[in-house]
Design an enzyme around this catalytic site. Structure first.
Site, mmCIF file in Angstrom:
data_model
loop_
_atom_site.group_PDB
_atom_site.id
_atom_site.type_symbol
_atom_site.label_atom_id
_atom_site.label_comp_id
_atom_site.label_asym_id
_atom_site.label_seq_id
_atom_site.Cartn_x
_atom_site.Cartn_y
_atom_site.Cartn_z
ATOM 1 C CE LYS A 90 -6.017 2.019 -0.461
ATOM 2 N NZ LYS A 90 -6.476 2.083 0.885
ATOM 3 C CE LYS A 109 -3.518 2.499 2.588
ATOM 4 N NZ LYS A 109 -4.529 2.439 3.641
HETATM 5 C C1 PBG Z 1 -7.459 3.442 5.635
HETATM 6 C C2 PBG Z 1 -7.727 3.379 4.174
HETATM 7 C C3 PBG Z 1 -7.546 4.363 3.193
HETATM 8 C C4 PBG Z 1 -8.049 3.833 2.008
HETATM 9 C C5 PBG Z 1 -8.477 2.545 2.287
HETATM 10 N N1 PBG Z 1 -8.262 2.276 3.625
HETATM 11 C C6 PBG Z 1 -7.058 5.750 3.314
HETATM 12 C C7 PBG Z 1 -5.635 6.015 3.587
HETATM 13 O O1 PBG Z 1 -4.810 5.107 3.724
HETATM 14 O O2 PBG Z 1 -5.331 7.184 3.720
HETATM 15 C C8 PBG Z 1 -8.110 4.547 0.684
HETATM 16 C C9 PBG Z 1 -9.118 3.986 -0.277
HETATM 17 C C10 PBG Z 1 -9.447 4.859 -1.430
HETATM 18 O O3 PBG Z 1 -8.845 5.919 -1.685
HETATM 19 O O4 PBG Z 1 -10.376 4.477 -2.139
HETATM 20 N N2 PBG Z 1 -6.132 3.373 6.003
#
Ligand code: PBG
Length: 326
Positions: free
Chosen positions: A252, A199
């Protein structure tokens, strides 16, 4: 000129579908839902057309709208009634995701994943517990190991509410192993963990942070989420999650990171998920609104490309819309 190789032969209408390498199906998609404990009516999310924050009482109805398109799985995010420094509503038995999960499992046939993180639940908006006196200087630190204890407890509470799969997104070191142990210790050895394995610290999460009210109050997430410049590091992150017992691996965002999706597909034999994130969704909508792109066509092409790159399943806000066209 003697042309023996004529790839165009296989592009004729009758044969195109016979030689098509990649196909989309509604069962490839997981659709995110935002359940909001602070509202008693559905609220549109401005930067994510077609998505709403829904009250717990309407979560099952929202899920039925999605499953009516052929999509079989959803992932739940929660907006709690209150926030504090430890995110104590995140593992409450009557927390927003726990209540919604119980209802959705009782009232629908959907497969329910739950996102496990603290950023929607902490008043500072970071994904874990902060060091004393942390502020927006460069030394902002989320305390890794104290945060892991919270994650294990949240995982147990999600599983106890009936979650089918737990998806930890906080990017703390060791999170998959601690969550796996916590689930097993509580008798949930049958509940799989989907690791948000690679991520990235991405600017494409902007609209999500409006939707889930989880923007950091100060600083950013660069000390725990991955640097967009790195792909070898992704292989290392993913390998650690595999060692710790991950059942499925997620990359992601999706579209700007298709090289990473391909690397994970080639390097590991667990199922690969890609998260087509909020910014990827919002930008296509914005361009379509201006008349510059055909929304259905670019949405389908995006998802097809993510699958072609190697994803087995796609978490996407386009799930319902594209499923309807298949
Ligand atoms: C929580 C999380 C996030 C997203 C999914 N889980 C936000 C982040 O990490 O700031 C983002 C999902 C999206 O942008 O569709 N940590």
């Amino acid at each position: 000129m003697d042309l023996t190789d004529r790839p165009r032969r296989l592009r004729a209408d009758g044969v195109r579908s016979l030689v098509r390498e990649t196909r989309l199906s509604p069962s490839d998609f997981v659709v995110p839902i935002f359940v909001d404990a602070t509202t008693d009516e559905r609220r549109l999310i401005e930067s994510m057309p077609g998505h709403e924050r829904v009250p717990v009482e309407q979560a099952a109805e929202r899920v039925r709208e999605i499953t009516a398109t052929g999509v079989e799985a959803v992932i739940l995010f929660g907006v709690p009634e209150s926030k504090d420094s430890e995110g104590s509503r995140a593992d409450a038995e009557d927390g927003v995701v726990q209540r919604a999960t119980r209802r959705v499992k009782a009232e629908t046939d959907a497969y329910v994943l739950t996102d496990l993180c603290l950023c929607e639940y902490t008043d500072h908006g970071h994904c874990g517990m902060l060091e004393e006196g942390a502020d927006d200087d460069a030394h902002l630190t989320v305390r890794n190991d104290e945060t892991l204890e919270r994650y294990a407890s949240i995982a147990q509470s999600h599983a106890a509410a009936g979650a089918d799969m737990i998806a930890p997104s906080g990017m703390m070191d060791g999170q998959v192993g601690v969550i796996r142990e916590g689930l097993d210790a509580a008798g949930f050895e049958g509940v799989p963990v989907m690791a948000y394995a690679a991520k990235y610290e991405s600017a494409f999460y902007g609209p999500f942070r409006d939707a889930a009210d989880g923007a950091p109050a100060f600083g950013d997430r660069r000390h725990y989420q991955m640097d967009p410049a790195n792909s070898r590091e992704a292989a290392r992150e993913v390998a650690l999650d595999v060692e710790q017992g991950a059942d499925a691996l997620m990359v992601k965002p999706a579209l700007p990171y298709l090289d990473v999706v391909r690397d994970v597909r080639d390097g590991f034999d667990l199922p690969v998920a890609a998260y087509n994130v909020s910014g990827e969704y919002a930008m296509l909508h914005a361009a379509a609104e201006k008349g510059w792109l055909d929304l259905d066509a670019v949405a389908r092409e995006s998802l097809l490309s993510i699958k072609r790159a190697g994803a087995d399943l796609i978490i996407t806000y386009f799930g319902e819309r594209v499923a309807r066209t298949l």
